[in-house]
Design a protein around this motif. Structure first.
Motif, PDB file in Angstrom:
ATOM      1  N   PRO A 233      15.076  -0.279   8.221  1.00 47.30           N
ATOM      2  CA  PRO A 233      14.715   0.883   9.031  1.00 47.30           C
ATOM      3  C   PRO A 233      13.527   1.630   8.438  1.00 47.30           C
ATOM      4  N   PRO A 234      12.762   2.319   9.288  1.00 45.49           N
ATOM      5  CA  PRO A 234      11.520   2.966   8.825  1.00 45.49           C
ATOM      6  C   PRO A 234      11.709   3.909   7.651  1.00 45.49           C
ATOM      7  N   GLU A 235      12.853   4.604   7.590  1.00 43.94           N
ATOM      8  CA  GLU A 235      13.036   5.556   6.495  1.00 43.94           C
ATOM      9  C   GLU A 235      13.149   4.866   5.140  1.00 43.94           C
ATOM     10  N   HIS A 236      13.379   3.563   5.129  1.00 44.85           N
ATOM     11  CA  HIS A 236      13.486   2.834   3.865  1.00 44.85           C
ATOM     12  C   HIS A 236      12.120   2.428   3.312  1.00 44.85           C
ATOM     13  N   TRP A 237      11.066   2.538   4.128  1.00 45.98           N
ATOM     14  CA  TRP A 237       9.732   2.158   3.636  1.00 45.98           C
ATOM     15  C   TRP A 237       8.651   3.114   4.140  1.00 45.98           C
ATOM     16  N   ARG A 238       9.076   4.284   4.567  1.00 44.34           N
ATOM     17  CA  ARG A 238       8.130   5.243   5.141  1.00 44.34           C
ATOM     18  C   ARG A 238       6.989   5.551   4.166  1.00 44.34           C
ATOM     19  N   GLY A 239       5.758   5.530   4.689  1.00 42.46           N
ATOM     20  CA  GLY A 239       4.577   5.794   3.882  1.00 42.46           C
ATOM     21  C   GLY A 239       3.983   4.576   3.216  1.00 42.46           C
ATOM     22  N   LEU A 240       4.656   3.435   3.338  1.00 37.26           N
ATOM     23  CA  LEU A 240       4.175   2.205   2.717  1.00 37.26           C
ATOM     24  C   LEU A 240       3.545   1.291   3.757  1.00 37.26           C
ATOM     25  N   THR A 241       2.631   0.464   3.326  1.00 36.79           N
ATOM     26  CA  THR A 241       2.040  -0.560   4.189  1.00 36.79           C
ATOM     27  C   THR A 241       2.161  -1.913   3.492  1.00 36.79           C
ATOM     28  N   PHE A 242       2.203  -2.962   4.303  1.00 33.51           N
ATOM     29  CA  PHE A 242       2.419  -4.311   3.781  1.00 33.51           C
ATOM     30  C   PHE A 242       1.335  -5.226   4.351  1.00 33.51           C
ATOM     31  N   ALA A 243       0.442  -5.681   3.497  1.00 35.73           N
ATOM     32  CA  ALA A 243      -0.691  -6.498   3.938  1.00 35.73           C
ATOM     33  C   ALA A 243      -0.346  -7.979   3.882  1.00 35.73           C
ATOM     34  N   ASP A 244      -1.146  -8.766   4.575  1.00 31.39           N
ATOM     35  CA  ASP A 244      -1.008 -10.222   4.608  1.00 31.39           C
ATOM     36  C   ASP A 244      -1.176 -10.767   3.182  1.00 31.39           C
ATOM     37  N   PRO A 245      -0.169 -11.426   2.624  1.00 30.69           N
ATOM     38  CA  PRO A 245      -0.290 -11.893   1.240  1.00 30.69           C
ATOM     39  C   PRO A 245      -1.359 -12.954   1.060  1.00 30.69           C
ATOM     40  N   VAL A 246      -1.634 -13.752   2.086  1.00 28.22           N
ATOM     41  CA  VAL A 246      -2.669 -14.784   1.959  1.00 28.22           C
ATOM     42  C   VAL A 246      -4.042 -14.129   1.851  1.00 28.22           C
ATOM     43  N   ALA A 247      -4.292 -13.139   2.695  1.00 29.27           N
ATOM     44  CA  ALA A 247      -5.575 -12.444   2.644  1.00 29.27           C
ATOM     45  C   ALA A 247      -5.756 -11.710   1.316  1.00 29.27           C
TER      46      ALA A 247
ATOM     47  N   GLY B  64       0.824  -1.204   0.000  1.00 27.00           N
ATOM     48  CA  GLY B  64       0.000   0.000   0.000  1.00 27.00           C
ATOM     49  C   GLY B  64       0.857   1.251   0.000  1.00 27.00           C
ATOM     50  N   GLY B  65       0.348   2.328  -0.582  1.00 31.93           N
ATOM     51  CA  GLY B  65       1.050   3.605  -0.580  1.00 31.93           C
ATOM     52  C   GLY B  65       2.060   3.772  -1.681  1.00 31.93           C
ATOM     53  N   ALA B  66       2.098   2.850  -2.648  1.00 29.28           N
ATOM     54  CA  ALA B  66       3.117   2.914  -3.699  1.00 29.28           C
ATOM     55  C   ALA B  66       2.967   4.164  -4.562  1.00 29.28           C
ATOM     56  N   GLU B  67       1.751   4.532  -4.865  1.00 33.60           N
ATOM     57  CA  GLU B  67       1.554   5.696  -5.730  1.00 33.60           C
ATOM     58  C   GLU B  67       2.053   6.957  -5.053  1.00 33.60           C
TER      59      GLU B  67
ATOM     60  N   ARG C  91       5.658   7.251  -5.107  1.00 34.70           N
ATOM     61  CA  ARG C  91       6.152   7.351  -6.487  1.00 34.70           C
ATOM     62  C   ARG C  91       6.953   6.108  -6.904  1.00 34.70           C
ATOM     63  N   LEU C  92       6.467   4.962  -6.455  1.00 37.08           N
ATOM     64  CA  LEU C  92       7.042   3.689  -6.882  1.00 37.08           C
ATOM     65  C   LEU C  92       6.187   3.113  -8.002  1.00 37.08           C
ATOM     66  N   PRO C  93       6.756   2.866  -9.165  1.00 44.21           N
ATOM     67  CA  PRO C  93       5.962   2.358 -10.295  1.00 44.21           C
ATOM     68  C   PRO C  93       5.680   0.868 -10.157  1.00 44.21           C
ATOM     69  N   VAL C  94       4.727   0.525  -9.312  1.00 45.72           N
ATOM     70  CA  VAL C  94       4.426  -0.880  -9.051  1.00 45.72           C
ATOM     71  C   VAL C  94       2.926  -1.106  -9.106  1.00 45.72           C
ATOM     72  N   GLY C  95       2.523  -2.215  -9.720  1.00 43.47           N
ATOM     73  CA  GLY C  95       1.127  -2.608  -9.766  1.00 43.47           C
ATOM     74  C   GLY C  95       0.908  -3.850  -8.928  1.00 43.47           C
ATOM     75  N   GLY C  96      -0.287  -4.398  -9.029  1.00 46.50           N
ATOM     76  CA  GLY C  96      -0.608  -5.583  -8.251  1.00 46.50           C
ATOM     77  C   GLY C  96      -0.706  -6.845  -9.087  1.00 46.50           C
ATOM     78  N   GLU C  97      -1.266  -6.688 -10.281  1.00 46.98           N
ATOM     79  CA  GLU C  97      -1.484  -7.855 -11.136  1.00 46.98           C
ATOM     80  C   GLU C  97      -1.523  -7.397 -12.586  1.00 46.98           C
ATOM     81  N   LEU C  98      -1.414  -8.330 -13.490  1.00 48.08           N
ATOM     82  CA  LEU C  98      -1.605  -8.029 -14.898  1.00 48.08           C
ATOM     83  C   LEU C  98      -2.094  -9.272 -15.614  1.00 48.08           C
ATOM     84  N   VAL C  99      -2.701  -9.077 -16.753  1.00 45.53           N
ATOM     85  CA  VAL C  99      -3.149 -10.174 -17.611  1.00 45.53           C
ATOM     86  C   VAL C  99      -2.481  -9.984 -18.960  1.00 45.53           C
ATOM     87  N   ILE C 100      -1.750 -10.991 -19.390  1.00 44.57           N
ATOM     88  CA  ILE C 100      -1.108 -10.948 -20.695  1.00 44.57           C
ATOM     89  C   ILE C 100      -1.650 -12.096 -21.531  1.00 44.57           C
ATOM     90  N   GLU C 101      -1.528 -11.992 -22.834  1.00 47.26           N
ATOM     91  CA  GLU C 101      -2.088 -13.010 -23.737  1.00 47.26           C
ATOM     92  C   GLU C 101      -0.978 -13.645 -24.553  1.00 47.26           C
TER      93      GLU C 101
END
Length: 534
Positions: free
Chosen positions: A179-193, A142-145, A148-158
């Protein structure tokens, strides 16, 4: 004659239609290459068993054999070698990322963020990500936008009319390692959920669903027995979710050839580009949609592959600079030094790390672990940055915390929990340890004296802990130098993440070690034997 031709045409058309009802999708996967761009270990000055350059060769050959393919990666790619450090993270680094350049040549379809992508902070990560000619994925970030990290969650290719859904998941334990300054503003959710919520929706848009996670398995794949790593490994639980055709894992550096875990095919390709996972998914069209009907696969070793000349040429200028830097004279090593993975006594190499930490911070005590990862012999002679990287391959910084005597003893008890006793035979006695516990979690303490009884119950192994000759009392207080990984909670050490912080040194340890060598000039490695096994 006309009837025969018509019949033949009908048969031919029928055969073509039948052939079009089946297909094979080839999935190629790497993970945890840790910027091993070339098959040479610059620190130990010897050939390595894998590299991105050799991965490029394998991928190109597999693509030629089956053009209906997808190439994916599970993360931990922009940290791990002197080449990468001097290119993107050292003071004055030019910033052009050699690992990303090599991966661009390979031609990945998607790459998942790993925990080590955050080791150098968000500015370095952002710059490297923007050099990539492939998409980055991390659906539980969470918080990637805003960052300013160019990251998405999923994609579909053919590919050949087959829709392939790819869901990427990073490791949520990053706040406990960096350390917190390396990921400040980001959140990390449970990957299973996150996967449980997103896979059903992705399934509606895709014929094949692939989940790529920067995480390993929290259970033994053969027995199902828990291994105690459920806080950072989620592969077993992810494999139980319905709707996942292929689960590609990483993080734990294990060579796990493709195999079934329940209804899901799982795999992991080791580390450092030593293997490329190949999974061929057999497909059949049913009711207008493609379904997975079978699979085969293997982990392809790269050790004997010829490096792709394009990757070699791209990396050559920076590699030449790194070789020169690693050979730069800093002083003199006056006695030989063996850097080992896990010393069985107080060790000169670890004591050098302690000396650097104490001098850089001014703390009373120093806590540090052996990080060499394998034996490397350094003869007496010129002292160079090569030894600094052998002693400390990770980009940790330093933090000084304040601990009570009771907390200090708890920390030490945690550090020796991996020893499981002493085994004696006719040939003598040897220490035994828990092989599941990484060697970098066996810390020692400098500035104090103590004994360790490996046969005593866990929590009762530290004997006679003294500082300045006085027995440590529960209410005493001490300043302790630790690395940023420990300060963030890495290794599960008690108190360190919550202890009051006295000072922070925001420079990588390898840089501090190089400065220490330069200041002192002559280094005589020696252990002071401040601790021992009883």
């Amino acid at each position: 004659m006309v009837r025969f031709v018509c019949f033949a045409a009908v048969v031919l058309a029928s055969s073509q239609a039948s052939a079009q009802e089946r297909a094979t999708l080839r999935v190629l996967f790497t993970s945890d290459m840790h910027a091993h761009v070339l098959p040479f270990d610059d620190v130990r000055e010897r050939p390595a068993r894998g590299s991105i350059a050799q991965v490029a060769t394998v991928v190109a050959r597999e693509r030629r054999a089956d053009p209906m393919n997808v190439v994916l990666d599970g993360g931990d790619e922009i940290e791990g070698t002197p080449l990468e450090y001097y290119a993107i993270a050292a003071p004055g680094a030019p910033g052009a990322d050699p690992a990303i350049a090599a991966m661009n040549i390979v031609g990945y379809d998607a790459v998942v963020l790993g925990n080590h992508e955050f080791n150098f902070g968000l500015d370095v990560l952002r710059r490297s990500m923007r050099q990539a000619r492939f998409p980055w994925l991390a659906a539980n970030l969470g918080g990637a936008e805003q960052a300013r990290l160019p990251v998405g969650g999923e994609l579909v290719i053919e590919r050949g009319g087959v829709r392939i859904g790819i869901l990427g998941l990073t490791n949520p334990n990053i706040p406990h390692w960096d350390p917190p300054e390396h990921w400040r503003g980001l959140t990390f959710a449970d990957p299973v959920a996150v996967a449980a919520a997103r896979v059903p929706e992705l399934r509606k848009r895709a014929d094949v669903v692939i989940v790529v996670v920067h995480s390993g398995f929290e259970r033994d794949l053969a027995t199902g027995a828990p291994n105690g790593t459920e806080n950072e490994n989620f592969g077993w639980r992810l494999a139980q979710l319905p709707g996942i055709d292929l689960l590609l894992t990483g993080h734990t550096h294990r060579n796990i050839p493709p195999q079934r875990l329940g209804a899901t095919v799982v795999a992991q390709p080791g580390r450092w580009g030593e293997f490329v996972t190949r999974v061929d998914l057999g497909l059949a069209r049913e009711g207008g949609a493609w379904k997975v009907t079978g699979w085969s696969g293997e982990n392809i070793p790269t050790a004997h592959e010829t490096p792709d000349p394009r990757v070699v040429a791209e990396a050559a200028p920076e590699e030449a600079k790194v070789k020169a830097e690693l050979a730069r004279p800093l002083g003199e090593l006056t006695a030989p030094l063996d850097v080992t993975a896990l010393p069985l006594a107080d060790d000169p190499g670890v004591d050098l790390i302690h000396a650097v930490q104490l001098e850089a911070t001014g703390a009373q005590l120093s806590l540090a672990a052996p990080l060499g990862g394998g034996r490397t012999e350094f003869p007496a002679g010129p002292l160079t940055p090569r030894l600094a990287f052998a002693l400390y391959p990770y980009p940790n910084t330093l933090v000084v915390v304040r601990l009570t005597g009771a907390e200090l003893e708890n920390v030490l008890e945690h550090a020796v929990r991996g020893w499981t006793g002493v085994a004696c035979t006719g040939a003598g006695c040897a220490l035994e340890r828990n092989r599941e516990l990484p060697t970098y979690n066996y810390d020692t303490l400098e500035g104090a004296t103590y004994l360790v009884d490996p046969a005593a119950p866990v929590g009762q192994r530290i004997l006679g802990l003294r500082v300045a000759g006085k027995l440590v009392q529960p209410g005493d207080t001490f300043t302790v130098a630790i690395n940023s990984y420990r300060a963030a909670g890495g290794g599960g050490y008690p108190h360190l993440a919550t202890a009051p912080r006295v000072k922070e040194i925001d420079r990588p340890m390898v840089s501090l070690i190089v400065d220490y060598f330069t200041r002192h000039g002559r280094i005589t490695p020696a252990a002071d034997d401040n601790w021992a096994f009883t």
